[in-house]
Write a protein that holds these residues in place. Structure first.
Motif, PDB file in Angstrom:
ATOM      1  N   ASP A 147      40.782  51.607  42.209  1.00  0.00           N
ATOM      2  CA  ASP A 147      41.758  52.541  42.074  1.00  0.00           C
ATOM      3  C   ASP A 147      41.452  53.996  41.400  1.00  0.00           C
ATOM      4  O   ASP A 147      41.811  55.140  41.083  1.00  0.00           O
ATOM      5  CB  ASP A 147      42.822  51.793  41.086  1.00  0.00           C
ATOM      6  CG  ASP A 147      43.717  50.878  41.951  1.00  0.00           C
ATOM      7  OD1 ASP A 147      43.744  51.030  43.205  1.00  0.00           O
ATOM      8  OD2 ASP A 147      44.217  50.109  41.466  1.00  0.00           O
ATOM      9  N   PHE A 163      40.735  35.117  43.266  1.00  0.00           N
ATOM     10  CA  PHE A 163      42.035  36.060  42.965  1.00  0.00           C
ATOM     11  C   PHE A 163      41.545  37.209  41.750  1.00  0.00           C
ATOM     12  O   PHE A 163      41.970  38.231  42.190  1.00  0.00           O
ATOM     13  CB  PHE A 163      43.063  35.057  42.725  1.00  0.00           C
ATOM     14  CG  PHE A 163      44.375  35.994  42.319  1.00  0.00           C
ATOM     15  CD1 PHE A 163      45.196  36.490  43.203  1.00  0.00           C
ATOM     16  CD2 PHE A 163      44.476  36.027  40.829  1.00  0.00           C
ATOM     17  CE1 PHE A 163      46.421  37.240  42.627  1.00  0.00           C
ATOM     18  CE2 PHE A 163      45.540  36.623  40.624  1.00  0.00           C
ATOM     19  CZ  PHE A 163      46.298  37.429  41.424  1.00  0.00           C
ATOM     20  N   ILE A 164      41.131  36.667  40.840  1.00  0.00           N
ATOM     21  CA  ILE A 164      40.714  37.586  39.728  1.00  0.00           C
ATOM     22  C   ILE A 164      39.783  38.598  40.111  1.00  0.00           C
ATOM     23  O   ILE A 164      39.805  39.710  39.790  1.00  0.00           O
ATOM     24  CB  ILE A 164      40.276  36.485  38.515  1.00  0.00           C
ATOM     25  CG1 ILE A 164      41.185  35.648  37.892  1.00  0.00           C
ATOM     26  CG2 ILE A 164      39.462  37.366  37.490  1.00  0.00           C
ATOM     27  CD1 ILE A 164      41.117  34.756  37.159  1.00  0.00           C
ATOM     28  N   LYS A 187      39.891  45.727  42.608  1.00  0.00           N
ATOM     29  CA  LYS A 187      40.850  46.775  42.990  1.00  0.00           C
ATOM     30  C   LYS A 187      41.227  47.685  41.904  1.00  0.00           C
ATOM     31  O   LYS A 187      41.403  49.055  42.224  1.00  0.00           O
ATOM     32  CB  LYS A 187      42.372  46.094  43.363  1.00  0.00           C
ATOM     33  CG  LYS A 187      43.275  46.993  43.486  1.00  0.00           C
ATOM     34  CD  LYS A 187      44.542  46.438  44.570  1.00  0.00           C
ATOM     35  CE  LYS A 187      45.572  47.467  44.817  1.00  0.00           C
ATOM     36  NZ  LYS A 187      45.513  48.645  44.289  1.00  0.00           N
ATOM     37  N   ARG A 188      41.200  47.379  40.644  1.00  0.00           N
ATOM     38  CA  ARG A 188      41.218  48.104  39.530  1.00  0.00           C
ATOM     39  C   ARG A 188      40.040  49.177  39.667  1.00  0.00           C
ATOM     40  O   ARG A 188      40.113  50.325  39.244  1.00  0.00           O
ATOM     41  CB  ARG A 188      41.220  47.503  38.074  1.00  0.00           C
ATOM     42  CG  ARG A 188      42.442  46.508  38.041  1.00  0.00           C
ATOM     43  CD  ARG A 188      42.354  46.013  36.618  1.00  0.00           C
ATOM     44  NE  ARG A 188      41.318  46.361  35.657  1.00  0.00           N
ATOM     45  CZ  ARG A 188      41.027  45.522  34.827  1.00  0.00           C
ATOM     46  NH1 ARG A 188      41.496  44.196  34.859  1.00  0.00           N
ATOM     47  NH2 ARG A 188      39.952  45.903  34.204  1.00  0.00           N
ATOM     48  N   ARG A 190      39.089  39.882  42.829  1.00  0.00           N
ATOM     49  CA  ARG A 190      39.613  40.749  43.917  1.00  0.00           C
ATOM     50  C   ARG A 190      40.394  41.818  43.024  1.00  0.00           C
ATOM     51  O   ARG A 190      40.376  42.813  43.469  1.00  0.00           O
ATOM     52  CB  ARG A 190      40.457  40.275  44.983  1.00  0.00           C
ATOM     53  CG  ARG A 190      39.659  39.512  46.082  1.00  0.00           C
ATOM     54  CD  ARG A 190      40.576  39.038  47.261  1.00  0.00           C
ATOM     55  NE  ARG A 190      39.539  38.451  48.259  1.00  0.00           N
ATOM     56  CZ  ARG A 190      39.410  39.248  49.268  1.00  0.00           C
ATOM     57  NH1 ARG A 190      39.825  40.237  49.576  1.00  0.00           N
ATOM     58  NH2 ARG A 190      38.840  38.490  50.230  1.00  0.00           N
ATOM     59  N   ARG A 191      41.206  41.200  42.263  1.00  0.00           N
ATOM     60  CA  ARG A 191      42.091  41.974  41.462  1.00  0.00           C
ATOM     61  C   ARG A 191      41.259  42.934  40.548  1.00  0.00           C
ATOM     62  O   ARG A 191      41.497  44.144  40.193  1.00  0.00           O
ATOM     63  CB  ARG A 191      43.022  41.233  40.337  1.00  0.00           C
ATOM     64  CG  ARG A 191      44.145  40.691  41.137  1.00  0.00           C
ATOM     65  CD  ARG A 191      45.048  41.556  41.900  1.00  0.00           C
ATOM     66  NE  ARG A 191      46.011  40.919  42.573  1.00  0.00           N
ATOM     67  CZ  ARG A 191      47.324  40.958  42.526  1.00  0.00           C
ATOM     68  NH1 ARG A 191      47.850  41.244  41.433  1.00  0.00           N
ATOM     69  NH2 ARG A 191      48.090  40.231  43.544  1.00  0.00           N
ATOM     70  N   GLU A 192      40.117  42.622  40.071  1.00  0.00           N
ATOM     71  CA  GLU A 192      39.294  43.287  39.250  1.00  0.00           C
ATOM     72  C   GLU A 192      38.532  44.499  39.961  1.00  0.00           C
ATOM     73  O   GLU A 192      38.496  45.633  39.607  1.00  0.00           O
ATOM     74  CB  GLU A 192      38.298  42.622  38.427  1.00  0.00           C
ATOM     75  CG  GLU A 192      38.789  41.849  37.406  1.00  0.00           C
ATOM     76  CD  GLU A 192      37.853  40.726  36.752  1.00  0.00           C
ATOM     77  OE1 GLU A 192      36.851  40.259  37.326  1.00  0.00           O
ATOM     78  OE2 GLU A 192      37.966  40.312  35.602  1.00  0.00           O
TER      79      GLU A 192
END
Length: 67
Positions: free
Chosen positions: A46, A35-36, A42-43, A38-40
Motif C-alpha cells: 500500500d 494470513f498474517i 499488503k500494508r 499476507r496482511r503485512e
C-alpha cells in the motif's frame, strides 16, 4: 492456549490437502501464519507510490559503510 472452534469441515479438508499439515492444530496454525504474512505484505504494498525517493541515494555505499 486451548480453544474450541467450530470449523467448516470442507475448508479444513482443503487446508490439509494444500498445506500438507497432518493435524488440525498444524493446519490452523499455518493458515494463521500465512494470513498474517499476507496482511503485512499488503500494508507494505500500500506504500508504493506514496513515498518520496532520493535519486542521489547510493544504497551500495550505505551497505559498505562501517557502523
Amino acid at each position: 492456549m486451548a480453544t474450541n472452534l467450530a470449523l467448516d469441515q470442507d475448508l479444513l479438508e482443503r487446508a490439509f490437502k494444500v498445506s500438507g499439515e497432518p493435524t488440525k492444530k498444524a493446519a490452523v496454525t499455518r493458515a494463521l501464519q500465512e494470513f498474517i504474512a499476507r496482511r503485512e505484505q499488503k500494508r507494505v504494498s500500500d506504500l508504493f507510490g506514496k513515498l518520496e525517493w532520493d535519486a542521489k541515494f547510493d544504497y551500495k555505499a550505505e551497505r559498505a559503510r562501517k557502523l
